[in-house]
Design an enzyme around this catalytic site. Structure first.
Site, short mmCIF file in Angstrom:
data_model
loop_
_atom_site.label_atom_id
_atom_site.label_comp_id
_atom_site.label_asym_id
_atom_site.label_seq_id
_atom_site.Cartn_x
_atom_site.Cartn_y
_atom_site.Cartn_z
N ARG A 234 7.64 17.39 -1.56
CA ARG A 234 7.57 17.06 -3.00
C ARG A 234 8.30 15.76 -3.35
O ARG A 234 8.69 15.56 -4.49
CB ARG A 234 8.10 18.20 -3.87
CG ARG A 234 7.30 19.49 -3.73
CD ARG A 234 7.66 20.50 -4.80
NE ARG A 234 6.91 21.73 -4.61
CZ ARG A 234 7.30 22.73 -3.84
NH1 ARG A 234 8.43 22.66 -3.19
NH2 ARG A 234 6.54 23.81 -3.72
N LYS B 248 3.10 2.75 -7.96
CA LYS B 248 1.79 3.39 -7.83
C LYS B 248 1.44 3.53 -6.36
O LYS B 248 1.35 2.54 -5.64
CB LYS B 248 0.72 2.53 -8.50
CG LYS B 248 0.54 2.78 -9.98
CD LYS B 248 -0.74 2.05 -10.42
CE LYS B 248 -1.11 2.33 -11.84
NZ LYS B 248 -2.41 1.70 -12.17
N GLU C 138 -3.86 -12.07 -6.85
CA GLU C 138 -2.98 -11.25 -7.72
C GLU C 138 -1.87 -12.11 -8.33
O GLU C 138 -1.40 -11.82 -9.43
CB GLU C 138 -2.37 -10.07 -6.95
CG GLU C 138 -3.36 -8.99 -6.53
CD GLU C 138 -3.73 -7.97 -7.63
OE1 GLU C 138 -3.34 -8.17 -8.81
OE2 GLU C 138 -4.41 -6.99 -7.32
N LYS D 251 5.15 -8.38 -12.95
CA LYS D 251 4.86 -6.97 -12.65
C LYS D 251 6.02 -6.08 -13.07
O LYS D 251 5.83 -5.03 -13.71
CB LYS D 251 4.59 -6.82 -11.15
CG LYS D 251 4.28 -5.41 -10.68
CD LYS D 251 2.85 -5.02 -10.96
CE LYS D 251 2.54 -3.60 -10.53
NZ LYS D 251 1.79 -3.51 -9.30
N GLU E 208 1.71 3.99 -17.03
CA GLU E 208 0.43 3.49 -17.54
C GLU E 208 -0.09 4.28 -18.72
O GLU E 208 -1.20 4.79 -18.73
CB GLU E 208 -0.63 3.43 -16.42
CG GLU E 208 -1.82 2.57 -16.82
CD GLU E 208 -2.73 2.19 -15.66
OE1 GLU E 208 -2.35 2.37 -14.49
OE2 GLU E 208 -3.83 1.70 -15.94
N ARG F 18 0.78 -1.08 -19.35
CA ARG F 18 0.58 -1.29 -17.91
C ARG F 18 -0.89 -1.55 -17.55
O ARG F 18 -1.18 -2.17 -16.53
CB ARG F 18 1.13 -0.09 -17.13
CG ARG F 18 1.09 -0.31 -15.63
CD ARG F 18 1.99 0.66 -14.88
NE ARG F 18 1.82 0.44 -13.45
CZ ARG F 18 2.65 0.86 -12.53
NH1 ARG F 18 3.72 1.54 -12.87
NH2 ARG F 18 2.43 0.61 -11.26
N ASN G 294 -4.58 -4.41 -14.85
CA ASN G 294 -5.92 -4.19 -14.29
C ASN G 294 -6.89 -5.32 -14.61
O ASN G 294 -8.09 -5.18 -14.39
CB ASN G 294 -6.48 -2.86 -14.80
CG ASN G 294 -5.76 -1.69 -14.16
OD1 ASN G 294 -5.44 -1.73 -12.98
ND2 ASN G 294 -5.49 -0.67 -14.94
N HIS H 201 -9.93 -5.84 -12.50
CA HIS H 201 -10.05 -4.70 -11.59
C HIS H 201 -11.20 -3.76 -11.91
O HIS H 201 -11.63 -3.02 -11.04
CB HIS H 201 -8.73 -3.91 -11.56
CG HIS H 201 -7.67 -4.57 -10.74
ND1 HIS H 201 -7.16 -5.82 -11.05
CD2 HIS H 201 -7.02 -4.18 -9.59
CE1 HIS H 201 -6.24 -6.16 -10.14
NE2 HIS H 201 -6.14 -5.18 -9.26
N HIS I 161 -12.81 -3.31 -8.54
CA HIS I 161 -12.84 -2.05 -7.78
C HIS I 161 -14.27 -1.64 -7.46
O HIS I 161 -14.56 -1.15 -6.37
CB HIS I 161 -12.15 -0.93 -8.57
CG HIS I 161 -10.67 -0.94 -8.43
ND1 HIS I 161 -9.84 -0.17 -9.23
CD2 HIS I 161 -9.85 -1.59 -7.58
CE1 HIS I 161 -8.58 -0.37 -8.88
NE2 HIS I 161 -8.56 -1.23 -7.88
N HIS J 88 -9.64 -7.24 -1.33
CA HIS J 88 -9.28 -6.84 -2.69
C HIS J 88 -9.13 -8.06 -3.61
O HIS J 88 -9.69 -8.11 -4.71
CB HIS J 88 -7.98 -6.02 -2.68
CG HIS J 88 -7.51 -5.61 -4.04
ND1 HIS J 88 -8.20 -4.70 -4.82
CD2 HIS J 88 -6.44 -5.98 -4.77
CE1 HIS J 88 -7.56 -4.53 -5.98
NE2 HIS J 88 -6.49 -5.30 -5.97
#
Lengths: 364, 364
Positions: A123, A144, A186, A228, A238, A242, A246, A249, A253, A266
């Site tokens: 966990r 993330k 990025e 960032k 997010e 946040r 993206n 993206h 994506h 990417h």
């Protein structure tokens, strides 16, 4: 050596950026309270491991750490549930306990994968990011972590902040040129969403960045990580702000998915996506300059701005529907309103996006 | 109807305990802001689903919710990575978004599994627990969710608190007697770690509990959940105090593993484990009464107190080494110091535990 801090209350952590940091990796670990009584697990990939893993392992062992290692295949396909399960097995067999630390030594794939193993194992155990690509300046900051599902990227994951990020600029010197360019994508994104001056700076220093000049690179990564960190500090999970990270993206994506995660890197996919976002921004009222500057800076970094003609627009739209940037059926889109400024637009229609995607095949 | 609150700052949530609550499930959902604009996914198992799922689904649809359902096989074997992945697929195909909620309708297995799906899907979406067993009064409170790995139980998981727990006592009326007894084991545990008076009360009311008398059952579950909530409020992520909830679990988990998760129910395994812990407590200085009362109350609840002779002690010790209650090599053991009192003992040796395990075969 540059240092900055991601401010997240009790989960705050430092990012160190400089040349030769890996030579002192054990000092950094000791300084940040990484336990030498519980086994460490370093996860790397088959491209990165031969260059840095043996020395790192040796140095940590000499400093009294118990070290296990795991090397995964390079590439996005390692961000799978199967690979995740294998690494949990490695962690169990190496006897990792609740006080152990998992170290990600590699690019974004290794960081996301190792980070999710750290988030899930017992966990959640501690986690250190040692990014070895430019692209990973983005993914290594902000917590993330995730693996992919055949139907959607990053759909299985967690928010799990690292103890620290250790960015050794020397590890970037052996990057293939295509990965350098992809990583700069990025960096450009962080300028475009937050800092017009930094966009100008990239425009002027693109040649030095492409040549991996350490001073330019150190500055660019420091600035990129700073943007960032600022965004993440204000919205860790997010809920709103946040989402601006993206930019590019939504289309990006989908392109990666349709290109089966191997044809486009990417950064290349989001480069095309950012051109799409800029076009949308201009359509929605931003100055034409948003489009021209976005495209010029990306081209200066030798990034693609045109959608490859053979990629099917229907498949791209379908992939977007499976992505997670939707809120109660409407598409949430990050739209530039100026250079260094974006808005979170929640009323963009699929038809608008489709038109943009089609136009992206005509870019030059 | 009884109500209590788990105090966890912005992650606080209510537990409702009463007869017939499921008849108002849509009202509870609306009251707690569960979105009807994003699809819900109800996860249940093949034993529970036929009794309650169709009515619940119908009622929620009539109230305007979009509902998807998934029914998994009954039993611990569903807490697997494979089942987890299947449910992520279901969630994707049903179009769950970041504002969706996953509902666990079932016992501890369904709660742990569905909760981990909710924790991981899109890095965490909302989650409601509707426990339908007595045992689940324990697992449904506190946010621990997980699936198993072939080498260790609950090793892949998260802390992910539900929005609410809805405990309809009517769903307990059809529980098989063996599951009733197994569930009472965790109720007894909550008394043994925290509340001597409650232990006395169970001792006096065991017959009513075994007969599923609603008033006795409602009170026992309220008390059990209250103890759990108090402990969790003070230590959400098991840094220290929360470990006391593991009374009987060090041996218990190992027994479950060695018995291949089918011969012994969880409550039966920890019943034997609690007798072992009581014996250890007496050896370490607690009054003999700790052992006699523990054993008497468990027997009053018709729970096993003797280790089945055919279970191999070496295998049990090996399974314990793979479990996660270790700290830097030493065994952490929850040891009773009196009735309603335990300590976290960090210096118990494997040899001491082995001797206890062997003695447990001689209990009568």
């Amino acid at each position: 050596m540059r240092e900055l801090k991601v401010e997240l209350g009790e989960r705050s952590y430092p990012i160190y950026i400089g040349e030769g940091l890996l030579q002192d990796v054990s000092s950094y670990f000791i300084k940040h309270g990484i336990s030498s009584k519980s086994p460490l697990l370093i996860i790397s990939n088959e491209h990165v491991a031969p260059h840095y893993l043996p020395q790192m392992e040796e140095q940590l062992k000499q400093a009294g750490f118990t070290v296990a290692t795991a090397v995964v295949p390079a590439g996005e396909s390692s961000k799978s549930i199967a690979q995740f399960e294998k690494l949990i097995t490695v962690a169990l067999e190496a006897g990792l306990d609740r006080h152990s630390t998992i170290v990600a030594l590699g690019g974004g794939v290794v960081g996301d994968l190792a980070g999710y193993v750290a988030a899930a194992y017992m966990r959640g155990i501690r986690f250190v990011q040692i990014p070895t690509t430019i692209l990973a300046h983005d993914s290594s900051v902000g917590g993330k972590v995730a693996v992919n599902h055949p139907l959607a990227k990053n759909i299985i994951g967690a928010f799990h902040q690292p103890e620290m990020v250790l960015y050794d600029l020397n590890t970037l010197q052996t990057l293939p040129p295509r990965d350098v360019r992809s990583g700069l994508s990025e960096v450009v994104k962080h300028g475009l969403i937050w800092d017009a001056e930094f966009v100008d700076w990239i425009d002027e220093h693109a040649d030095q960045l492409l040549a991996l000049d350490p001073e330019a690179l150190g500055y660019a990564l420091y600035k990129g990580c700073s943007v960032k960190a600022s965004v993440v500090s204000q919205d860790e999970r997010e809920n709103d702000l946040r989402a601006i990270l993206n930019l590019g993206h939504t289309i990006g994506h989908a392109l990666e998915a349709v290109a089966k995660y191997n044809e486009l890197l990417h950064g290349e996919a989001i480069s095309i996506g950012m051109v799409g976002a800029a076009k949308l921004g201009v359509q929605l009222g931003a100055s034409e300059e948003v489009y021209t500057v976005t495209k010029r800076v990306l081209k200066r970094c030798e990034l693609p701005v045109r959608l490859p003609a053979h990629l099917d627009v229907d498949a791209i739209m379908e992939a977007m529907m499976h992505d997670k940037k939707f809120k109660e059926g409407k598409m949430v889109y990050i739209v530039p309103t100026g250079i260094g400024e974006v808005e979170i637009n929640k009323s963009v229609s699929a038809a608008q996006v489709r038109a943009i995607v089609e136009q992206l095949k005509e870019e030059a």
